[in-house]
Design a protein around this motif. Structure first.
Motif, short mmCIF file in Angstrom:
data_model
loop_
_atom_site.label_atom_id
_atom_site.label_comp_id
_atom_site.label_asym_id
_atom_site.label_seq_id
_atom_site.Cartn_x
_atom_site.Cartn_y
_atom_site.Cartn_z
N SER A 136 40.46 51.57 37.04
CA SER A 136 40.31 50.31 37.77
C SER A 136 41.39 50.21 38.84
O SER A 136 42.58 50.27 38.53
CB SER A 136 40.43 49.12 36.80
OG SER A 136 39.40 49.16 35.84
N ASN A 147 42.11 42.11 38.05
CA ASN A 147 41.27 40.92 38.09
C ASN A 147 42.16 39.71 38.37
O ASN A 147 43.06 39.42 37.59
CB ASN A 147 40.54 40.73 36.76
CG ASN A 147 39.47 41.77 36.53
OD1 ASN A 147 38.71 42.10 37.43
ND2 ASN A 147 39.41 42.30 35.33
N ALA A 197 37.10 41.13 39.65
CA ALA A 197 37.33 41.77 40.95
C ALA A 197 36.17 42.69 41.31
O ALA A 197 35.76 42.76 42.48
CB ALA A 197 38.65 42.54 40.93
N GLY A 198 35.64 43.41 40.33
CA GLY A 198 34.53 44.32 40.60
C GLY A 198 33.32 43.59 41.14
O GLY A 198 32.62 44.09 42.04
N LEU A 207 34.87 48.46 40.90
CA LEU A 207 36.31 48.33 40.69
C LEU A 207 37.02 49.69 40.75
O LEU A 207 38.24 49.74 40.81
CB LEU A 207 36.57 47.66 39.33
CG LEU A 207 37.94 47.04 39.09
CD1 LEU A 207 38.29 46.02 40.16
CD2 LEU A 207 37.98 46.40 37.70
#
Length: 352
Positions: free
Chosen positions: A248, A252, A284-285, A309
């Motif tokens: 990642s 987030n 966030a993704g 992500l």
């Protein structure tokens, strides 16, 4: 300790970025780390501690700092108390191997953290987390060596100052020497984990709940959760041995309830999770995907087509991705997300 000169680092970082270390020192014991700290050859030189290389982006052709490659082995049950199994592992052990070992030996509690890349020593630095569990939830203590004095010291969870993908090891000491930051000043040698008795499964994440329903298991075992997490991660995330990546790439972000309400008014489908402290975590993704980046590339750096992500190495034919290309892509993504959502994404990896 073993000292190497002009050592290639492509195989030492999971992104597969081509770079080399001017000086690389392999440490395989506490004594090795102390010898390094005491050596007049390295005293005063900047050092960079390297574990599994799963959370770094190398942006230059040569790392001028002394690269300290931590390879300290060992896994054992240190102690059993009324409430916990205390498992101790060397900082050079692969994190997933420790998770698998604990589950196989009947010490549950780490199964949600299966297949998290990196080494044991890197786990507290990043306060790794996945599927409802963070390292701080299972952490007991650690030992480290102060590179300024060679002294061995121990820290408990409070002294590590854990936060979301954060710890005291990610912050530099203050200029007056009174701050608690330990970045670049210490090498973690041993980590101890407190695995709970009695154990209960952590199934708060929807992916795990779906697996539970699909298999009709009312009370899953730690081994079953371990297997589910491995299957979920393999379906969503690229294997660094096949496609170079650093996991990642962005944290987030968390926002207040009021901020989340404002964003939901504009973006009602945004994925968000309430946190225990009253803040709201945003996915966030999801935001990166909503900005149209999934599957896109800039140069030889790309966004993974199954999980936005994750940034990946799309180098082919002997032409590899550079750290500069990775960071250019990351910056473009940050700009897109900020312009649409008013949120500034923060990268997870350490940029060297």
């Amino acid at each position: 300790m073993l000292v190497e000169k002009n050592t290639p680092l492509q195989d030492c970082n999971t992104f597969g970025i081509v770079a080399s270390a001017d000086t690389l020192v392999r440490v395989r014991s506490v004594a090795d780390v102390q010898d390094f700290a005491a050596s007049p050859v390295y005293r005063g030189r900047r050092s960079f501690v390297l574990g599994g290389g799963s959370n770094i982006v190398l942006t230059g052709d040569v790392v001028r700092a002394v690269v300290v490659k931590v390879e300290i082995p060992g896994i054992r049950l240190l102690e059993e108390t009324e409430r916990h199994w205390i498992v101790e592992a060397g900082a050079g052990e692969r994190w997933h191997d420790v998770v698998a070992w604990t589950v196989a030996h009947g010490y549950p509690g780490l199964e949600n953290l299966a297949l998290v890349p990196g080494t044991v020593g890197a786990a507290p630095v990043q306060n790794i987390g996945a599927y409802g569990i963070e390292l701080q939830d299972r952490f007991h203590s650690l030992d480290a060596v102060d590179l300024r004095s060679g002294a061995v010291f121990s820290l408990d969870a409070g002294q590590c100052a854990f936060g979301y993908r954060d710890s005291v090891f990610k912050h530099a000491p203050s200029s007056n020497g009174l701050g608690m930051g330990l970045a670049g000043c210490a090498v973690i040698t041993t980590v101890r984990l407190a695995l709970p008795k009695p154990w209960k499964p952590e199934l708060s994440y929807l992916d795990l709940q779906r697996r539970q329903q699909e298999e009709g298991v009312e009370q899953p075992t730690a081994q079953q959760i371990f297997d589910w997490v491995c299957a979920i991660r393999r379906a969503k995330l690229p294997d660094p041995a096949v496609i170079g990546n650093a996991g990642s790439f962005f944290k987030n972000p968390t926002v207040s309830e009021d901020q989340c309400r404002d964003i939901l008014a504009r973006e009602p489908k945004i994925v968000h999770y309430p946190m225990d402290d009253g803040s709201i975590k945003l996915a966030a993704g999801w935001m990166i995907d909503a900005c149209g980046w999934k599957g896109k590339s800039l140069g030889h750096a790309g966004v993974y087509d199954k999980q936005a992500l994750v940034l990946v190495n799309r180098g082919t034919g002997g032409v590899n991705v550079t750290g500069g290309e990775v960071m250019t892509l990351a910056s473009a993504i940050q700009t897109s997300v900020y312009e649409r959502f008013g949120i500034r994404l923060e990268p997870e990896p350490v940029v060297v």
